[in-house]
Each structure stands twice: as structure tokens, then as C-alpha cells.
Enzyme design. Structure first.
Site, PDB file in Angstrom:
ATOM      1  N   SER A   1     -10.900   0.862   4.067  1.00 13.10           N
ATOM      2  CA  SER A   1     -10.099   0.518   5.251  1.00 13.10           C
ATOM      3  C   SER A   1      -9.293   1.722   5.706  1.00 13.10           C
ATOM      4  O   SER A   1      -8.624   2.367   4.901  1.00 13.10           O
ATOM      5  CB  SER A   1      -9.127  -0.612   4.921  1.00 13.10           C
TER       6      SER A   1
ATOM      7  N   ARG B   1       0.816  -1.233   0.000  1.00 16.05           N
ATOM      8  CA  ARG B   1       0.000   0.000   0.000  1.00 16.05           C
ATOM      9  C   ARG B   1       0.841   1.271   0.000  1.00 16.05           C
ATOM     10  O   ARG B   1       0.416   2.312   0.507  1.00 16.05           O
ATOM     11  CB  ARG B   1      -0.977   0.030   1.195  1.00 16.05           C
TER      12      ARG B   1
ATOM     13  N   GLU C   1      -3.858   3.958   6.254  1.00 13.68           N
ATOM     14  CA  GLU C   1      -3.736   3.942   4.796  1.00 13.68           C
ATOM     15  C   GLU C   1      -4.319   5.261   4.259  1.00 13.68           C
ATOM     16  O   GLU C   1      -3.810   5.849   3.312  1.00 13.68           O
ATOM     17  CB  GLU C   1      -4.542   2.739   4.276  1.00 13.68           C
TER      18      GLU C   1
HETATM   19  C1  LIG Z   1     -15.726   1.606  -0.021  1.00 11.32           C
HETATM   20  C2  LIG Z   1     -14.238   1.641  -0.275  1.00 11.32           C
HETATM   21  C3  LIG Z   1     -13.542   0.467  -0.420  1.00 11.32           C
HETATM   22  C4  LIG Z   1     -12.161   0.478  -0.646  1.00 11.32           C
HETATM   23  N1  LIG Z   1     -11.511  -0.698  -0.800  1.00 11.32           N
HETATM   24  C5  LIG Z   1     -10.178  -0.704  -1.044  1.00 11.32           C
HETATM   25  C6  LIG Z   1      -9.469  -1.952  -1.219  1.00 11.32           C
HETATM   26  O1  LIG Z   1     -10.041  -3.031  -1.158  1.00 11.32           O
HETATM   27  N2  LIG Z   1      -8.142  -1.888  -1.440  1.00 11.32           N
HETATM   28  C7  LIG Z   1      -7.460  -0.701  -1.537  1.00 11.32           C
HETATM   29  O2  LIG Z   1      -6.257  -0.733  -1.781  1.00 11.32           O
HETATM   30  N3  LIG Z   1      -8.104   0.486  -1.391  1.00 11.32           N
HETATM   31  C8  LIG Z   1      -9.422   0.519  -1.143  1.00 11.32           C
HETATM   32  N4  LIG Z   1     -10.088   1.709  -0.970  1.00 11.32           N
HETATM   33  C9  LIG Z   1      -9.312   2.957  -0.980  1.00 11.32           C
HETATM   34  C10 LIG Z   1      -9.249   3.656  -2.354  1.00 11.32           C
HETATM   35  O3  LIG Z   1     -10.370   3.347  -3.140  1.00 11.32           O
HETATM   36  C11 LIG Z   1      -7.981   3.345  -3.128  1.00 11.32           C
HETATM   37  O4  LIG Z   1      -6.832   3.734  -2.411  1.00 11.32           O
HETATM   38  C12 LIG Z   1      -7.983   4.063  -4.493  1.00 11.32           C
HETATM   39  O5  LIG Z   1      -7.042   3.473  -5.320  1.00 11.32           O
HETATM   40  C13 LIG Z   1      -7.718   5.550  -4.411  1.00 11.32           C
HETATM   41  O6  LIG Z   1      -8.010   6.122  -5.675  1.00 11.32           O
HETATM   42  P1  LIG Z   1      -8.569   7.603  -5.797  1.00 11.32           P
HETATM   43  O7  LIG Z   1      -8.615   7.944  -7.246  1.00 11.32           O
HETATM   44  O8  LIG Z   1      -9.827   7.765  -5.048  1.00 11.32           O
HETATM   45  O9  LIG Z   1      -7.392   8.423  -5.091  1.00 11.32           O
HETATM   46  P2  LIG Z   1      -7.528   9.639  -4.062  1.00 11.32           P
HETATM   47  O10 LIG Z   1      -8.166   9.181  -2.810  1.00 11.32           O
HETATM   48  O11 LIG Z   1      -8.115  10.818  -4.755  1.00 11.32           O
HETATM   49  O12 LIG Z   1      -5.977   9.931  -3.774  1.00 11.32           O
HETATM   50  C14 LIG Z   1      -5.213   9.013  -3.030  1.00 11.32           C
HETATM   51  C15 LIG Z   1      -3.743   9.434  -3.124  1.00 11.32           C
HETATM   52  O13 LIG Z   1      -3.285   9.262  -4.449  1.00 11.32           O
HETATM   53  C16 LIG Z   1      -2.837  10.509  -5.010  1.00 11.32           C
HETATM   54  N5  LIG Z   1      -3.260  10.523  -6.403  1.00 11.32           N
HETATM   55  C17 LIG Z   1      -4.507  10.306  -6.904  1.00 11.32           C
HETATM   56  N6  LIG Z   1      -4.489  10.370  -8.254  1.00 11.32           N
HETATM   57  C18 LIG Z   1      -3.197  10.655  -8.587  1.00 11.32           C
HETATM   58  C19 LIG Z   1      -2.514  10.870  -9.840  1.00 11.32           C
HETATM   59  N7  LIG Z   1      -3.148  10.791 -11.021  1.00 11.32           N
HETATM   60  N8  LIG Z   1      -1.197  11.155  -9.806  1.00 11.32           N
HETATM   61  C20 LIG Z   1      -0.512  11.233  -8.623  1.00 11.32           C
HETATM   62  N9  LIG Z   1      -1.092  11.041  -7.419  1.00 11.32           N
HETATM   63  C21 LIG Z   1      -2.426  10.749  -7.424  1.00 11.32           C
HETATM   64  C22 LIG Z   1      -3.471  11.597  -4.145  1.00 11.32           C
HETATM   65  O14 LIG Z   1      -2.695  12.774  -4.135  1.00 11.32           O
HETATM   66  C23 LIG Z   1      -3.509  10.912  -2.783  1.00 11.32           C
HETATM   67  O15 LIG Z   1      -2.256  10.998  -2.158  1.00 11.32           O
HETATM   68  C24 LIG Z   1     -11.475   1.715  -0.746  1.00 11.32           C
HETATM   69  C25 LIG Z   1     -12.188   2.913  -0.614  1.00 11.32           C
HETATM   70  C26 LIG Z   1     -13.556   2.884  -0.384  1.00 11.32           C
HETATM   71  C27 LIG Z   1     -14.308   4.184  -0.290  1.00 11.32           C
END
Ligand SMILES: Cc1cc2nc3c(=O)[nH]c(=O)nc-3n(C[C@H](O)[C@H](O)[C@H](O)COP(=O)(O)OP(=O)(O)OC[C@H]3O[C@@H](n4cnc5c(N)ncnc54)[C@H](O)[C@@H]3O)c2cc1C
Length: 343
Positions: free
Chosen positions: A240, A190, A315
């Protein structure tokens, strides 16, 4: 844009100029001012951001970056905000939001796939399965963008997407372009070097093995069913909160079980609650503040540490008004000790 909205920008004159410059150069739908961050994150928490740019193309992204760089404006990048805790005081600067417009997927043959950072993960995984490629199924239920997933090394079943990343194409905050190979991405559980926040992922090349599409579809359905049964329903949450720690896992189990053993399942603070369905989730029951969530994160972390001697790391990342992005437990540990009035 009303002048009082422009004046909300932290850097005063400089802020006004950057907002106007962005509005002059990009299409109207690409720039919004004084946006509640609660509308951009899955937790539905957070005060206003001065400016939000959602580029409709790679060219718009480059133009926006050139403007914010020229004006020396503070800026951060987000995807779907599914792993972010936005501060109650919001963010003083420009949020660059990578969305579906930057989300094309191209299959190159031999298991190689090029994808834009804005593609929605479940859509991406379905396309990979349909192409008869295996290795992405574990991510079927993750509600974020591919750029966010690649940055967080997200995944499930102890897998991370980093295993499949060949390289990423990214832009730095001065507009310079970079191709970063797998080895330089420093992937661990992660975590990746992309979490330093100095690069914006625009696209990535991934590689998968050949697989049986029918079997993978069945596996995807079974993963989605088990997630639906396990995870909180209806209430806003960010997935999580804590990362699983191998030592804690062998001693007690995953973070959710440890928090439950500490007797905290269902504990409330303001509008936030440690989910009664799954203790590694914190849900917003309505009107939760970031402060409420941070309070629960600190409570869970300290209680589990007292019980096991192992401190869990978050996380979920917290975005401060000055643009600092850190794992939320670091911010939670600095909350002042005075009783919280919810104000
Ligand atoms: C209901 C639910 C279930 C989930 N289940 C899981 C799971 O099973 N496993 C898991 O790993 N995660 C899980 N997550 C967490 C999350 O969905 C993941 O971490 C996801 O990959 C984050 O993507 P995001 O686009 O929402 O990023 P954001 O939350 O918008 O950003 C997360 C981080 O990434 C950076 N970032 C985003 N896009 C970019 C880019 N293009 N370039 C550089 N940096 C960037 C941001 O600056 C920030 O630091 C879950 C979340 C929810 C709400």
C-alpha cells in the site's frame, strides 16, 4: 574493489577509506560496493548505493557501525526494502542491511518472545502461531523484516505490531546501545519514533496472548487467500502506498477506493502504473523510475484532495541520495512541474 568503484563514494577520500576499512574488518560476503538499490527493494527501482553492509552477526554490525562512525560516513539502515522508494540517483553512503543472520527467535514462556530484527515476518508469525500464541496472525502476509515491521508499526486489519512490542534493543549511530520501552516508542497508526532514523533495531521483546494454534492457522490461510485475490500479481510493488485516513475512510473508504473514484486506476507514468488490481498499489511494469512513482503519488494525492478535501499521506518512504528518508508524498509534492521525458 576497482579504484573507479571506490571513487564513486561521495565523500571522496573519506569514502574510499571507509569502504576499505569495512572490507578489511568484515568478511567478504558482508560488504559490497556500488550496489544497484533496485536489487534491494521490492519496487526494483533505484540507482547505485556506494556501499552495502549486510552484517552476519551482531558483532559485525557493531564493528561496521564503529567504522562508519569513526570515518564520519553517512549511513542508513534498511531491512527488506519492502516499504522504500530508492532514488534514481541512488545513495551516497553506506547502507546497513539487517538480514536473516540477525533473526533468531526465542520463546521465553508466558507469551513472551525475543526476536532478532532480521527475521522474515511470515516466518516469525508462523513460529508464534506454532507456539500457540495469538496476536501476530494479521501480519502473516507482510514481506519484510521484523525490524522494519516494528519501525513502521506494520500490520493488517487495522492492527499494528506495536501493540505487542514490550521493548526494543537498538544501537544508535555512534554505537551506543539502548533499550526502549513500549511507551517511549510513540506508536500510532503505521508510525513510531523509530522512523526518526536515529536508531538501528537489533532485537525486540514482544508479548502475545495464548491462542488456539489450529484456529490461527486457518485464519492465516484465509488472510493469505484474500490478499492473493486482492493484491496485484507478478508486478514489482511496495504494498500500500498511502496510509488509510479515518476521515477519508468515513467519507469514501480506504485510499484504494478513493483513488479509484478519482478515476486513476490503471493510470501510467513511464514504467509505473496505478495498479489495475488495487488502486492503492503502484506497480513497476518494467523500467519504472522513482520519478515515475513520485509523479503518480502526487497525481493520486492531489486528485483525492480535490475530490474530498483530505490529503492522503504516504506510508512508503523515499530515500534521497543524501540519506534523507521521508514519507514519499513529501518528496512527490516537490517534484518540478516540467513534463517528464522519462530520461
Ligand atoms: C506486497 C507487499 C505487501 C505489503 N503489505 C503490508 C501490510 O499489509 N501491512 C503493512 O503494514 N505493510 C505492508 N507492506 C509494507 C512493508 O512490507 C512493511 O512496512 C514492512 O514491515 C517493512 O519491512 P522491511 O524490512 O522491508 O523495511 P524497509 O522497507 O527496509 O524499511 C522501512 C523503514 O524501516 C526502517 N528500518 C528497517 N529495518 C530497521 C531496523 N532494523 N532498525 C531501524 N529501522 C529499520 C528503514 O530505515 C525504513 O525507514 C507490504 C509490502 C509489500 C511489498
Amino acid at each position: 574493489m576497482a579504484s573507479n568503484e571506490i571513487a564513486a563514494l561521495a565523500d571522496g577520500e573519506a569514502g574510499m577509506t571507509v569502504a576499505r576499512a569495512l572490507q578489511d574488518s568484515l568478511a567478504p560476503g558482508e560488504v559490497a560496493v556500488d550496489v544497484p538499490l533496485a536489487s534491494l527493494g521490492r519496487w526494483r527501482i533505484g540507482g547505485p548505493a556506494d556501499v552495502v553492509v549486510t552484517p552476519a552477526s551482531a558483532e559485525s554490525l557493531a564493528a561496521a557501525l564503529a567504522i562508519v562512525t569513526r570515518h564520519g560516513a553517512r549511513h542508513i539502515v534498511i531491512g527488506d526494502g519492502s516499504n522504500l522508494l530508492f532514488d534514481d540517483a541512488g545513495f551516497r553512503g553506506v547502507v546497513i542491511r539487517i538480514g536473516r543472520a540477525l533473526g533468531g527467535v526465542t520463546f521465553r514462556g508466558d507469551g513472551v518472545v525475543d526476536a532478532g530484527a532480521g527475521v522474515w515476518v511470515p516466518t516469525f508469525v508462523r513460529q508464534v502461531i506454532d507456539a500457540g500464541l495469538s496476536g501476530a496472525v494479521h501480519a502473516i502476509g507482510i514481506p519484510g523484516t521484523l525490524g522494519g515491521l516494528i519501525t513502521m508499526n506494520g500490520g493488517s486489519q487495522r492492527k499494528g505490531i506495536g501493540e505487542n512490542v514490550v521493548h526494543v534493543d537498538a544501537i544508535d549511530h555512534q554505537g551506543g546501545t539502548h533499550r526502549i520501552d513500549h511507551a517511549a516508542l510513540d506508536y500510532s497508526y503505521r508510525a513510531s519514533r523509530l522512523q526518526r532514523g536515529d536508531l538501528i533495531v537489533v532485537s525486540a521483546r514482544l508479548r502475545f496472548d495464548a491462542g488456539d494454534a489450529g484456529a490461527m492457522r486457518r485464519e492465516a490461510i484465509s488472510i493469505l487467500q484474500s490478499r492473493r485475490a486482492k493484491f496485484p500479481k507478478v508486478r514489482a510493488n511496495c504494498g500500500s502506498v498511502f496510509v488509510s485516513d479515518p476521515k477519508l475512510y468515513s467519507l469514501i473508504g480506504p485510499p484504494g477506493l478513493a483513488i479509484e473514484r478519482a478515476g486513476l486506476k490503471g493510470t501510467r507514468e513511464g514504467g509505473a502504473q496505478i495498479s489495475p488490481d488495487h488502486a492503492n498499489f503502484i506497480v513497476n511494469n518494467g523500467g519504472a523510475l522513482a520519478r515515475d512513482v513520485l509523479h503518480l503519488i502526487r497525481l493520486a494525492r492531489r486528485s483525492v484532495t480535490a475530490m474530498s478535501g483530505i490529503a492522503m499521506d504516504a506510508e512508503v518512504r523515499h530515500l534521497a541520495p543524501d540519506g534523507t528518508m521521508r514519507p514519499a508524498h513529501e518528496v512527490a509534492e516537490q517534484l518540478d512541474e516540467r513534463p517528464h521525458t522519462g530520461a
